[in-house]
Structures are given as structure tokens and as C-alpha cells.
Design an enzyme around this catalytic site. Structure first.
Site, mmCIF file in Angstrom:
data_model
loop_
_atom_site.group_PDB
_atom_site.id
_atom_site.type_symbol
_atom_site.label_atom_id
_atom_site.label_comp_id
_atom_site.label_asym_id
_atom_site.label_seq_id
_atom_site.Cartn_x
_atom_site.Cartn_y
_atom_site.Cartn_z
ATOM 1 N N MET A 99 37.126 -8.459 39.105
ATOM 2 C CA MET A 99 37.982 -7.376 39.594
ATOM 3 C C MET A 99 37.360 -6.037 39.247
ATOM 4 O O MET A 99 37.140 -5.742 38.074
ATOM 5 C CB MET A 99 39.372 -7.468 38.956
ATOM 6 C CG MET A 99 40.155 -8.694 39.349
ATOM 7 S SD MET A 99 41.725 -8.796 38.446
ATOM 8 C CE MET A 99 41.138 -9.329 36.840
ATOM 9 N N PHE A 186 42.078 -2.165 33.897
ATOM 10 C CA PHE A 186 40.765 -1.714 34.362
ATOM 11 C C PHE A 186 39.808 -2.894 34.551
ATOM 12 O O PHE A 186 40.248 -4.025 34.635
ATOM 13 C CB PHE A 186 40.229 -0.605 33.462
ATOM 14 C CG PHE A 186 41.209 0.529 33.328
ATOM 15 C CD1 PHE A 186 41.444 1.385 34.398
ATOM 16 C CD2 PHE A 186 41.949 0.705 32.181
ATOM 17 C CE1 PHE A 186 42.381 2.407 34.316
ATOM 18 C CE2 PHE A 186 42.894 1.724 32.087
ATOM 19 C CZ PHE A 186 43.109 2.577 33.152
ATOM 20 N N GLY A 187 38.482 -2.648 34.689
ATOM 21 C CA GLY A 187 37.550 -3.694 35.132
ATOM 22 C C GLY A 187 37.642 -4.978 34.333
ATOM 23 O O GLY A 187 37.710 -4.942 33.113
ATOM 24 N N SER A 188 37.639 -6.121 34.986
ATOM 25 C CA SER A 188 37.849 -7.376 34.284
ATOM 26 C C SER A 188 37.522 -8.572 35.175
ATOM 27 O O SER A 188 37.027 -8.415 36.283
ATOM 28 C CB SER A 188 39.300 -7.444 33.799
ATOM 29 O OG SER A 188 40.169 -7.010 34.822
ATOM 30 N N ARG A 189 37.844 -9.770 34.664
ATOM 31 C CA ARG A 189 37.488 -10.993 35.377
ATOM 32 C C ARG A 189 38.472 -12.102 35.020
ATOM 33 O O ARG A 189 39.047 -12.116 33.937
ATOM 34 C CB ARG A 189 36.061 -11.357 34.969
ATOM 35 C CG ARG A 189 35.608 -12.754 35.273
ATOM 36 C CD ARG A 189 34.159 -12.902 34.865
ATOM 37 N NE ARG A 189 33.790 -14.268 34.598
ATOM 38 C CZ ARG A 189 32.578 -14.660 34.271
ATOM 39 N NH1 ARG A 189 31.606 -13.779 34.164
ATOM 40 N NH2 ARG A 189 32.320 -15.927 34.052
#
Length: 218
Positions: A99, A186-189
Site C-alpha cells: 500500500m 501511511f506506507g505499509s504492506r
């Protein structure tokens, strides 16, 4: 546009702080009109980004027995066999969704069933697409047993920017495909660990949407 509950406090605190900063800017730099207006524009942009980031589109719950839906909005970055080390300890098919900060960050249950385990680990903050991020980063693992007896592992992984994983799952909880599992800021997976005989119908670099895209079937 609906705002996710995880964003309420942050957005309110940010707006309050920016209002104070703008009042000070207009008072202290009244003789230099350009500065207060630059501060105002930057404040509006930041507020707009937070509203955009914490958006929460309505996703109707459509239980699809024997299928797995995407747990997050984003892009498929991994489809490979891997050993799930935290709970099952066996060889699984791993499918990972990355993401970016522009994606919706609400995570959803990919299957219906009973939550058997929730395991949280603090950790490092490698970039979310790093091969070791699944083992070294801050993460939370949720194990779901489906009605058919399949165990599906969902792992939320923090990225370089993300510093807080929120997980709503509780052991013993009965969950439905598409319901909210949690949120990563925020940015992640998100990693999925599925049975080896699982039949995926996605490919690497394919974009998927939580509770809308079907990852595959048992």
C-alpha cells in the site's frame, strides 16, 4: 466522503495546530503578506492530504465461500511459497499487497471464520517491499480458521513511514469477509499465507482493492 475513525483525532489535532500557526503567521508577518498566504496554502494542502489518506469508502459485505478477497488496496508485490514461522510453521503460498500513501489504508478480513490467534511484534521500519520486512518490521499476525477448516494468516506490516498498526481482531472472534480488520497509518504492506493448494487468480504488479478483488479460491 467518509473519514475513517482512526483519522479523527489526528485530523482534529492537525487542524487546531494549523489554525494557531496561521493566526500567528498573519499577526507576525502582516507587513509581508506573501508569507501568511504561503503558510495558509501549505496548511490547506496538509489538511487535504490527511482527509484523502483517512478516507474510508463503503465496501458492501459480500461473503464468497471458498474464496479469498484482497485484505487491502494496493499492488501485488509477492506471490511465492514461503514458510509461515509465527504460528503454523509450515510451507504456505504467500501473497503480499503493498500500500502506497495514496491507497486506502483500511485493512479487511479476506475470509469469514473464527480468529484463532493475534500476535503483535514491535520491530524495525524497513521499506515495506523489502524481503525481510515480513520478519523484521513492526507487524501483527491474525490467524483465521474458515468454516471449511482452512487456516488463513493475515499479517499487517509497517513500512518506513508507518509507525502504528491498529488491529481490531480478538482471539475467538467470529468475523465476516470484508469487515474491518484494522488500519495501518501511511506506507505499509499486508501479507497473506494460504494453503499450498490455494488457486490464485492474481499476478505480480496487479492492482487490487480490499473486499472487491478476489485473490483466488481454495
Amino acid at each position: 466522503m467518509k473519514i475513517h475513525r482512526e483519522g479523527y483525532r489526528l485530523i482534529m489535532a492537525t487542524v487546531l495546530l494549523l489554525v494557531i500557526i496561521n493566526i500567528l503567521a498573519f499577526r507576525l508577518f502582516s507587513n509581508i503578506p506573501l508569507i501568511p498566504y504561503i503558510v495558509l496554502i501549505l496548511s490547506l494542502l496538509k489538511t487535504g492530504f490527511f482527509l484523502f489518506f483517512f478516507r474510508s469508502p463503503v465496501r458492501p459485505l459480500n461473503d464468497r465461500p471458498m474464496t479469498v478477497t484482497a485484505p487491502a488496496d494496493g499492488k501485488i508485490v509477492v506471490i511465492e511459497e514461503a514458510i509461515e514461522k509465527e504460528y503454523l510453521g509450515d510451507l504456505r503460498l504467500q501473497i503480499s499487497v503493498f500500500m502506497s500513501p495514496l491507497n486506502v489504508h483500511c485493512n479487511r478480513y479476506p475470509v469469514s471464520g473464527i480468529v484463532r490467534e493475534v500476535i503483535y511484534h514491535p520491530g524495525r521500519y524497513l521499506v515495506a517491499w523489502h524481503p525481510k520486512s515480513s520478519e523484521l518490521n513492526e507487524r501483527c499476525t491474525v490467524v483465521i480458521e474458515t468454516e471449511s477448516g482452512n487456516h488463513v494468516v493475515v499479517r499487517q506490516i509497517a513500512g518506513t513511514v508507518a509507525r502504528r498498526i491498529v488491529t481490531y481482531a480478538k482471539p475467538g472472534q467470529v468475523v465476516k469477509q470484508g469487515e474491518e480488520l484494522g488500519f495501518i497509518k501511511f506506507g505499509s504492506r499486508v501479507d497473506l499465507f494460504l494453503p499450498q493448494d490455494f488457486r490464485p487468480n492474481v499476478s505480480v504488479n496487479q492492482k487490487v482493492a480490499a473486499n472487491t478483488s478476489v485473490i483466488g479460491s481454495f
